[in-house]
Design a protein around this motif. Structure first.
Motif, short mmCIF file in Angstrom:
data_model
loop_
_atom_site.label_atom_id
_atom_site.label_comp_id
_atom_site.label_asym_id
_atom_site.label_seq_id
_atom_site.Cartn_x
_atom_site.Cartn_y
_atom_site.Cartn_z
N ARG A 1 0.86 -1.17 0.00
CA ARG A 1 0.00 0.00 0.00
C ARG A 1 0.90 1.23 0.00
O ARG A 1 1.99 1.21 0.56
CB ARG A 1 -0.85 -0.03 1.28
CG ARG A 1 -2.01 0.91 1.34
CD ARG A 1 -2.80 0.74 2.66
NE ARG A 1 -2.45 -0.46 3.40
CZ ARG A 1 -1.88 -0.44 4.61
NH1 ARG A 1 -1.57 0.69 5.21
NH2 ARG A 1 -1.60 -1.59 5.23
N ARG A 2 0.47 2.31 -0.66
CA ARG A 2 1.24 3.55 -0.65
C ARG A 2 0.46 4.61 0.11
O ARG A 2 -0.70 4.87 -0.18
CB ARG A 2 1.48 4.07 -2.07
CG ARG A 2 1.75 3.01 -3.09
CD ARG A 2 2.21 3.65 -4.39
NE ARG A 2 2.16 2.71 -5.50
CZ ARG A 2 2.84 2.86 -6.64
NH1 ARG A 2 3.58 3.93 -6.80
NH2 ARG A 2 2.76 1.97 -7.61
N GLU A 3 1.13 5.23 1.05
CA GLU A 3 0.50 6.33 1.77
C GLU A 3 1.34 7.59 1.61
O GLU A 3 2.54 7.58 1.90
CB GLU A 3 0.38 5.98 3.27
CG GLU A 3 -0.36 4.69 3.53
CD GLU A 3 -1.47 4.84 4.56
OE1 GLU A 3 -1.31 5.64 5.50
OE2 GLU A 3 -2.51 4.16 4.41
N PRO A 4 0.69 8.66 1.16
CA PRO A 4 1.41 9.91 0.94
C PRO A 4 2.13 10.38 2.19
O PRO A 4 1.53 10.41 3.28
CB PRO A 4 0.30 10.90 0.55
CG PRO A 4 -0.81 10.04 0.05
CD PRO A 4 -0.73 8.76 0.81
N ILE A 5 3.40 10.69 2.09
CA ILE A 5 4.17 11.26 3.20
C ILE A 5 4.10 12.76 3.10
O ILE A 5 3.81 13.47 4.06
CB ILE A 5 5.64 10.79 3.14
CG1 ILE A 5 5.71 9.29 3.44
CG2 ILE A 5 6.49 11.58 4.13
CD1 ILE A 5 7.12 8.75 3.41
N ASP A 6 4.38 13.27 1.93
CA ASP A 6 4.21 14.69 1.64
C ASP A 6 3.70 14.75 0.20
O ASP A 6 3.25 13.76 -0.34
CB ASP A 6 5.52 15.46 1.85
CG ASP A 6 6.67 14.83 1.10
OD1 ASP A 6 6.44 14.27 0.00
OD2 ASP A 6 7.80 14.87 1.60
N GLY A 7 3.83 15.89 -0.40
CA GLY A 7 3.27 16.05 -1.74
C GLY A 7 3.95 15.24 -2.81
O GLY A 7 3.40 15.06 -3.89
N LYS A 8 5.16 14.75 -2.56
CA LYS A 8 5.83 14.03 -3.63
C LYS A 8 6.27 12.61 -3.29
O LYS A 8 6.68 11.88 -4.19
CB LYS A 8 7.03 14.84 -4.14
CG LYS A 8 8.23 14.90 -3.21
CD LYS A 8 9.39 15.66 -3.90
CE LYS A 8 10.57 15.81 -2.96
NZ LYS A 8 11.66 16.61 -3.54
N SER A 9 6.23 12.22 -2.04
CA SER A 9 6.70 10.88 -1.67
C SER A 9 5.57 10.03 -1.13
O SER A 9 4.66 10.53 -0.48
CB SER A 9 7.79 10.99 -0.59
OG SER A 9 8.91 11.68 -1.09
N ASN A 10 5.67 8.74 -1.40
CA ASN A 10 4.73 7.78 -0.82
C ASN A 10 5.46 6.78 0.05
O ASN A 10 6.40 6.14 -0.41
CB ASN A 10 3.99 7.03 -1.93
CG ASN A 10 3.18 7.94 -2.81
OD1 ASN A 10 2.43 8.79 -2.32
ND2 ASN A 10 3.33 7.79 -4.11
N GLY A 11 5.00 6.67 1.28
CA GLY A 11 5.55 5.64 2.15
C GLY A 11 4.93 4.30 1.80
O GLY A 11 3.73 4.21 1.58
N LEU A 12 5.77 3.27 1.74
CA LEU A 12 5.29 1.94 1.34
C LEU A 12 5.12 1.05 2.55
O LEU A 12 5.95 1.04 3.46
CB LEU A 12 6.28 1.31 0.36
CG LEU A 12 6.54 2.11 -0.92
CD1 LEU A 12 7.67 1.51 -1.73
CD2 LEU A 12 5.26 2.22 -1.75
N GLN A 13 4.03 0.31 2.55
CA GLN A 13 3.75 -0.59 3.66
C GLN A 13 3.23 -1.91 3.11
O GLN A 13 2.60 -1.94 2.06
CB GLN A 13 2.70 0.01 4.60
CG GLN A 13 3.13 1.30 5.26
CD GLN A 13 1.94 2.14 5.68
OE1 GLN A 13 0.83 1.63 5.79
NE2 GLN A 13 2.18 3.42 5.91
#
Lengths: 155, 155
Positions: free
Chosen positions: A90-102
DNA sequence: TATTGTTATACTCTATAACTATA
DNA sequence: TATAGTTATAGAGTATAACAATA
Protein backbone atom coordinates in the motif's frame (compact mmCIF):
# COMPACT_ATOMS: atom_id res chain seq x y z
CA UNK A 1 44.65 -25.25 0.01
CA UNK A 2 45.45 -22.66 -2.42
CA UNK A 3 47.45 -23.15 -5.56
CA UNK A 4 44.24 -22.99 -7.52
CA UNK A 5 45.18 -19.57 -8.76
CA UNK A 6 48.43 -20.69 -10.34
CA UNK A 7 48.33 -21.61 -13.97
CA UNK A 8 50.86 -23.94 -15.45
CA UNK A 9 52.67 -22.38 -18.35
CA UNK A 10 51.18 -23.52 -21.63
CA UNK A 11 48.10 -24.93 -19.96
CA UNK A 12 46.01 -21.89 -19.15
CA UNK A 13 43.70 -21.70 -16.17
CA UNK A 14 40.52 -23.62 -16.55
CA UNK A 15 37.65 -21.21 -16.42
CA UNK A 16 36.34 -22.65 -13.21
CA UNK A 17 39.47 -21.67 -11.33
CA UNK A 18 38.74 -18.04 -12.06
CA UNK A 19 36.94 -16.22 -9.29
CA UNK A 20 35.14 -13.94 -11.73
CA UNK A 21 33.86 -16.81 -13.83
CA UNK A 22 32.77 -18.79 -10.79
CA UNK A 23 30.97 -15.82 -9.31
CA UNK A 24 28.97 -15.35 -12.47
CA UNK A 25 28.12 -19.00 -13.05
CA UNK A 26 27.29 -19.76 -9.44
CA UNK A 27 25.21 -16.62 -9.10
CA UNK A 28 23.29 -17.31 -12.29
CA UNK A 29 22.64 -20.92 -11.33
CA UNK A 30 21.59 -19.99 -7.82
CA UNK A 31 19.25 -17.27 -9.02
CA UNK A 32 17.75 -19.66 -11.51
CA UNK A 33 17.10 -22.11 -8.71
CA UNK A 34 15.58 -19.41 -6.54
CA UNK A 35 13.37 -18.18 -9.36
CA UNK A 36 11.91 -21.64 -9.73
CA UNK A 37 11.26 -21.89 -6.01
CA UNK A 38 9.60 -18.48 -5.93
CA UNK A 39 7.15 -19.50 -8.62
CA UNK A 40 5.23 -21.12 -5.80
CA UNK A 41 4.39 -17.68 -4.42
CA UNK A 42 4.24 -16.05 -7.86
CA UNK A 43 7.04 -13.62 -7.12
CA UNK A 44 10.39 -12.82 -8.68
CA UNK A 45 13.54 -12.46 -6.61
CA UNK A 46 13.39 -8.70 -6.88
CA UNK A 47 9.79 -8.68 -5.68
CA UNK A 48 10.72 -10.75 -2.67
CA UNK A 49 13.63 -8.47 -1.90
CA UNK A 50 11.48 -5.37 -2.13
CA UNK A 51 8.93 -6.90 0.22
CA UNK A 52 11.72 -7.65 2.68
CA UNK A 53 12.87 -4.05 2.54
CA UNK A 54 9.38 -2.69 3.06
CA UNK A 55 8.88 -4.97 6.01
CA UNK A 56 12.19 -3.98 7.53
CA UNK A 57 11.59 -0.28 7.02
CA UNK A 58 7.91 0.58 6.94
CA UNK A 59 7.15 3.83 5.10
CA UNK A 60 10.28 3.45 3.02
CA UNK A 61 9.94 5.35 -0.26
CA UNK A 62 10.40 3.97 -3.75
CA UNK A 63 13.49 5.96 -4.59
CA UNK A 64 15.27 4.72 -1.48
CA UNK A 65 14.56 1.11 -2.40
CA UNK A 66 15.90 1.85 -5.85
CA UNK A 67 19.08 3.27 -4.37
CA UNK A 68 19.60 0.24 -2.13
CA UNK A 69 18.97 -2.31 -4.86
CA UNK A 70 20.38 -0.34 -7.80
CA UNK A 71 17.05 -0.12 -9.57
CA UNK A 72 16.35 2.99 -11.64
CA UNK A 73 13.32 4.89 -10.43
CA UNK A 74 11.74 4.51 -13.86
CA UNK A 75 11.87 0.75 -13.39
CA UNK A 76 10.51 0.91 -9.85
CA UNK A 77 7.20 2.14 -11.19
CA UNK A 78 5.90 -1.02 -12.88
CA UNK A 79 7.49 -3.17 -10.17
CA UNK A 80 5.61 -1.44 -7.37
CA UNK A 81 2.44 -1.16 -9.40
CA UNK A 82 2.39 -4.92 -9.85
CA UNK A 83 2.86 -5.48 -6.11
CA UNK A 84 0.12 -2.97 -5.44
CA UNK A 85 -2.20 -4.57 -8.00
CA UNK A 86 -1.66 -7.88 -6.25
CA UNK A 87 -2.72 -6.26 -3.01
CA UNK A 88 0.62 -6.90 -1.32
CA UNK A 89 1.65 -3.31 -0.64
CA UNK A 90 0.00 0.00 0.00
CA UNK A 91 1.24 3.55 -0.65
CA UNK A 92 0.50 6.33 1.77
CA UNK A 93 1.41 9.91 0.94
CA UNK A 94 4.17 11.26 3.20
CA UNK A 95 4.21 14.69 1.64
CA UNK A 96 3.27 16.05 -1.74
CA UNK A 97 5.83 14.03 -3.63
CA UNK A 98 6.70 10.88 -1.67
CA UNK A 99 4.73 7.78 -0.82
CA UNK A 100 5.55 5.64 2.15
CA UNK A 101 5.29 1.94 1.34
CA UNK A 102 3.75 -0.59 3.66
CA UNK A 103 2.85 -4.24 3.53
CA UNK A 104 -0.83 -5.01 3.49
CA UNK A 105 -2.09 -7.90 5.57
CA UNK A 106 -2.00 -10.03 2.44
CA UNK A 107 1.52 -8.78 1.77
CA UNK A 108 2.63 -9.76 5.25
CA UNK A 109 1.13 -13.21 4.78
CA UNK A 110 2.74 -13.57 1.38
CA UNK A 111 6.06 -12.51 2.82
CA UNK A 112 5.81 -15.20 5.47
CA UNK A 113 5.48 -17.84 2.82
CA UNK A 114 8.21 -16.19 0.83
CA UNK A 115 10.60 -15.98 3.73
CA UNK A 116 10.24 -19.69 4.32
CA UNK A 117 11.26 -20.29 0.71
CA UNK A 118 14.15 -17.85 0.96
CA UNK A 119 15.39 -19.40 4.17
CA UNK A 120 15.26 -22.90 2.79
CA UNK A 121 17.03 -21.75 -0.35
CA UNK A 122 19.68 -20.16 1.81
CA UNK A 123 20.14 -23.28 3.91
CA UNK A 124 20.40 -25.51 0.86
CA UNK A 125 22.95 -23.19 -0.69
CA UNK A 126 25.09 -23.05 2.42
CA UNK A 127 25.03 -26.79 2.81
CA UNK A 128 26.60 -27.21 -0.58
CA UNK A 129 29.71 -25.48 0.74
CA UNK A 130 32.11 -27.90 2.45
CA UNK A 131 32.36 -27.27 6.17
CA UNK A 132 35.94 -26.07 6.11
CA UNK A 133 34.97 -23.24 3.76
CA UNK A 134 31.47 -22.52 4.99
CA UNK A 135 32.26 -19.82 7.50
CA UNK A 136 34.44 -18.00 5.00
CA UNK A 137 32.26 -17.47 2.00
CA UNK A 138 29.84 -14.89 3.36
CA UNK A 139 32.56 -12.77 4.97
CA UNK A 140 34.60 -13.03 1.78
CA UNK A 141 31.69 -11.85 -0.34
CA UNK A 142 30.84 -9.14 2.15
CA UNK A 143 34.39 -7.87 1.89
CA UNK A 144 34.19 -7.70 -1.90
CA UNK A 145 30.80 -6.05 -1.68
CA UNK A 146 32.00 -3.55 0.89
CA UNK A 147 34.80 -2.44 -1.43
CA UNK A 148 32.59 -2.11 -4.50
CA UNK A 149 32.06 1.52 -5.36
CA UNK A 150 28.39 2.20 -5.53
CA UNK A 151 25.85 4.91 -4.88
CA UNK A 152 24.25 3.76 -1.66
CA UNK A 153 25.91 2.40 1.43
CA UNK A 154 23.44 0.20 3.26
CA UNK A 155 22.27 -3.38 2.62
CA UNK B 1 33.63 -16.22 13.00
CA UNK B 2 30.32 -17.18 11.82
CA UNK B 3 27.14 -16.11 13.53
CA UNK B 4 26.33 -14.06 10.45
CA UNK B 5 23.70 -16.55 9.49
CA UNK B 6 21.75 -16.20 12.70
CA UNK B 7 18.94 -13.72 12.72
CA UNK B 8 17.75 -12.18 15.91
CA UNK B 9 14.08 -12.71 16.47
CA UNK B 10 12.16 -9.62 15.41
CA UNK B 11 15.11 -8.12 13.60
CA UNK B 12 15.31 -10.08 10.37
CA UNK B 13 18.57 -10.76 8.58
CA UNK B 14 19.98 -7.85 6.75
CA UNK B 15 20.06 -8.68 3.08
CA UNK B 16 23.82 -8.62 2.95
CA UNK B 17 24.10 -11.51 5.34
CA UNK B 18 22.28 -13.69 2.88
CA UNK B 19 24.55 -15.78 0.68
CA UNK B 20 22.14 -15.65 -2.23
CA UNK B 21 21.82 -11.89 -2.13
CA UNK B 22 25.58 -11.41 -1.81
CA UNK B 23 26.27 -13.76 -4.69
CA UNK B 24 23.99 -11.79 -6.94
CA UNK B 25 25.16 -8.34 -5.95
CA UNK B 26 28.85 -9.18 -5.95
CA UNK B 27 28.58 -10.99 -9.24
CA UNK B 28 26.70 -8.14 -10.89
CA UNK B 29 29.13 -5.55 -9.58
CA UNK B 30 32.15 -7.60 -10.60
CA UNK B 31 30.79 -8.24 -14.08
CA UNK B 32 30.05 -4.55 -14.46
CA UNK B 33 33.62 -3.78 -13.55
CA UNK B 34 34.94 -6.37 -15.98
CA UNK B 35 32.72 -5.08 -18.77
CA UNK B 36 34.20 -1.65 -18.38
CA UNK B 37 37.71 -3.04 -18.46
CA UNK B 38 36.98 -5.09 -21.56
CA UNK B 39 35.83 -2.03 -23.45
CA UNK B 40 39.51 -1.42 -24.07
CA UNK B 41 39.62 -4.46 -26.35
CA UNK B 42 36.05 -3.98 -27.61
CA UNK B 43 34.85 -7.31 -26.28
CA UNK B 44 32.16 -8.44 -23.90
CA UNK B 45 32.80 -10.98 -21.16
CA UNK B 46 31.14 -13.70 -23.14
CA UNK B 47 33.29 -12.94 -26.17
CA UNK B 48 36.42 -13.16 -24.08
CA UNK B 49 35.28 -16.44 -22.58
CA UNK B 50 34.54 -17.91 -25.98
CA UNK B 51 37.97 -16.90 -27.23
CA UNK B 52 39.52 -18.60 -24.20
CA UNK B 53 37.62 -21.79 -24.98
CA UNK B 54 38.64 -21.76 -28.63
CA UNK B 55 42.25 -21.25 -27.67
CA UNK B 56 42.14 -24.05 -25.13
CA UNK B 57 40.42 -26.46 -27.52
CA UNK B 58 41.15 -25.65 -31.14
CA UNK B 59 38.53 -26.98 -33.54
CA UNK B 60 35.90 -26.87 -30.85
CA UNK B 61 32.43 -26.59 -32.36
CA UNK B 62 29.81 -23.98 -31.62
CA UNK B 63 27.33 -26.30 -29.98
CA UNK B 64 29.95 -27.55 -27.56
CA UNK B 65 30.78 -24.01 -26.50
CA UNK B 66 27.11 -23.41 -26.01
CA UNK B 67 26.82 -26.46 -23.80
CA UNK B 68 29.77 -25.41 -21.68
CA UNK B 69 28.63 -21.83 -21.23
CA UNK B 70 24.86 -22.45 -21.24
CA UNK B 71 24.29 -20.45 -24.39
CA UNK B 72 21.51 -21.58 -26.71
CA UNK B 73 22.75 -22.51 -30.14
CA UNK B 74 20.43 -19.93 -31.66
CA UNK B 75 22.27 -17.27 -29.69
CA UNK B 76 25.69 -18.62 -30.60
CA UNK B 77 25.09 -17.64 -34.21
CA UNK B 78 25.27 -13.85 -33.94
CA UNK B 79 27.95 -14.12 -31.27
CA UNK B 80 30.30 -16.13 -33.49
CA UNK B 81 29.44 -14.11 -36.57
CA UNK B 82 30.54 -10.95 -34.81
CA UNK B 83 33.84 -12.55 -33.78
CA UNK B 84 34.30 -13.77 -37.32
CA UNK B 85 33.46 -10.38 -38.80
CA UNK B 86 36.10 -8.86 -36.56
CA UNK B 87 38.59 -11.34 -37.97
CA UNK B 88 39.26 -12.95 -34.59
CA UNK B 89 38.10 -16.49 -35.37
CA UNK B 90 37.88 -18.75 -38.38
CA UNK B 91 35.52 -21.67 -39.08
CA UNK B 92 36.75 -24.76 -40.86
CA UNK B 93 34.33 -27.50 -41.89
CA UNK B 94 34.90 -30.70 -39.93
CA UNK B 95 32.18 -32.62 -41.69
CA UNK B 96 29.04 -31.65 -43.50
CA UNK B 97 27.40 -30.11 -40.49
CA UNK B 98 30.04 -28.99 -38.00
CA UNK B 99 32.61 -26.22 -38.15
CA UNK B 100 35.78 -26.34 -36.09
CA UNK B 101 36.60 -22.95 -34.60
CA UNK B 102 40.08 -21.53 -34.47
CA UNK B 103 41.69 -18.27 -33.48
CA UNK B 104 43.12 -16.25 -36.32
CA UNK B 105 46.46 -14.53 -35.80
CA UNK B 106 44.56 -11.36 -34.98
CA UNK B 107 42.40 -13.35 -32.61
CA UNK B 108 45.42 -14.74 -30.81
CA UNK B 109 46.85 -11.25 -30.48
CA UNK B 110 43.55 -9.91 -29.22
CA UNK B 111 43.32 -12.72 -26.72
CA UNK B 112 46.75 -11.85 -25.37
CA UNK B 113 45.60 -8.33 -24.62
CA UNK B 114 42.37 -9.68 -23.25
CA UNK B 115 44.03 -12.21 -21.00
CA UNK B 116 46.12 -9.46 -19.45
CA UNK B 117 42.92 -7.60 -18.62
CA UNK B 118 41.27 -10.74 -17.27
CA UNK B 119 44.27 -11.60 -15.12
CA UNK B 120 44.48 -8.12 -13.67
CA UNK B 121 40.75 -8.15 -12.99
CA UNK B 122 41.18 -11.48 -11.26
CA UNK B 123 44.06 -10.26 -9.14
CA UNK B 124 42.21 -7.12 -8.14
CA UNK B 125 39.16 -9.13 -7.20
CA UNK B 126 41.11 -11.61 -5.10
CA UNK B 127 42.91 -8.85 -3.29
CA UNK B 128 39.64 -7.46 -2.07
CA UNK B 129 39.13 -10.66 -0.07
CA UNK B 130 40.78 -10.53 3.37
CA UNK B 131 43.69 -12.95 3.63
CA UNK B 132 42.03 -15.24 6.13
CA UNK B 133 39.22 -15.92 3.67
CA UNK B 134 41.10 -15.73 0.40
CA UNK B 135 42.00 -19.39 0.00
CA UNK B 136 38.44 -20.43 0.78
CA UNK B 137 36.32 -18.52 -1.66
CA UNK B 138 37.26 -20.26 -4.89
CA UNK B 139 36.97 -23.76 -3.42
CA UNK B 140 33.66 -22.78 -1.84
CA UNK B 141 32.27 -21.52 -5.13
CA UNK B 142 33.66 -24.54 -6.96
CA UNK B 143 31.82 -26.78 -4.54
CA UNK B 144 28.54 -24.98 -5.15
CA UNK B 145 29.16 -25.05 -8.87
CA UNK B 146 30.03 -28.73 -8.82
CA UNK B 147 26.72 -29.55 -7.17
CA UNK B 148 24.63 -27.45 -9.53
CA UNK B 149 22.62 -29.65 -11.82
CA UNK B 150 23.35 -28.69 -15.37
CA UNK B 151 23.63 -30.16 -18.83
CA UNK B 152 27.38 -30.21 -19.35
CA UNK B 153 30.07 -31.31 -16.94
CA UNK B 154 33.27 -29.51 -17.86
CA UNK B 155 34.53 -25.96 -17.20
C1' DT C 1 16.77 -40.28 -34.68
C1' DA C 2 19.70 -37.14 -32.57
C1' DT C 3 22.73 -33.41 -33.62
C1' DT C 4 24.33 -29.11 -35.83
C1' DG C 5 23.35 -24.88 -37.48
C1' DT C 6 20.24 -21.21 -38.88
C1' DT C 7 16.36 -17.66 -39.09
C1' DA C 8 12.86 -15.12 -37.07
C1' DT C 9 10.66 -13.56 -33.21
C1' DA C 10 9.09 -12.75 -28.41
C1' DC C 11 9.99 -11.70 -23.82
C1' DT C 12 12.40 -9.80 -19.92
C1' DC C 13 15.45 -6.64 -17.91
C1' DT C 14 17.72 -2.52 -17.87
C1' DA C 15 18.84 2.25 -19.54
C1' DT C 16 17.75 6.80 -21.27
C1' DA C 17 15.25 10.91 -22.15
C1' DA C 18 11.69 14.06 -21.34
C1' DC C 19 8.50 15.67 -18.21
C1' DT C 20 5.65 17.23 -13.86
C1' DA C 21 5.55 18.54 -9.33
C1' DT C 22 7.25 19.14 -4.72
C1' DA C 23 10.99 19.90 -0.84
C1' DT D 1 18.13 23.32 -7.24
C1' DA D 2 17.80 18.73 -6.01
C1' DT D 3 14.53 15.12 -5.27
C1' DA D 4 10.39 12.02 -6.23
C1' DG D 5 7.67 10.08 -9.40
C1' DT D 6 5.95 9.03 -14.02
C1' DT D 7 5.70 7.89 -19.09
C1' DA D 8 7.48 6.22 -23.20
C1' DT D 9 10.92 4.00 -25.58
C1' DA D 10 15.26 1.79 -26.84
C1' DG D 11 18.59 -1.63 -26.18
C1' DA D 12 20.67 -5.90 -24.56
C1' DG D 13 20.26 -10.60 -23.37
C1' DT D 14 17.86 -14.64 -23.47
C1' DA D 15 14.24 -18.02 -24.92
C1' DT D 16 11.19 -20.39 -28.21
C1' DA D 17 9.64 -22.30 -32.42
C1' DA D 18 10.20 -23.84 -36.90
C1' DC D 19 13.26 -25.38 -40.16
C1' DA D 20 17.19 -27.67 -43.21
C1' DA D 21 20.82 -30.75 -43.49
C1' DT D 22 23.96 -34.15 -41.80
C1' DA D 23 25.79 -37.98 -38.52
Amino acid sequence: MGNWSLSKPGKPDPLNSRLGYLLKRVSTAAMGDLSLRLQEVDLREVDATVLLLIERTPNIIASRIGRILDIKTANMVPLLRKLEDKGLIRREPIDGKSNGLQLTAAGARKLSETRAILDEFERDLEQRVPEEHRDHIVPALQAIWATARRSDKKS
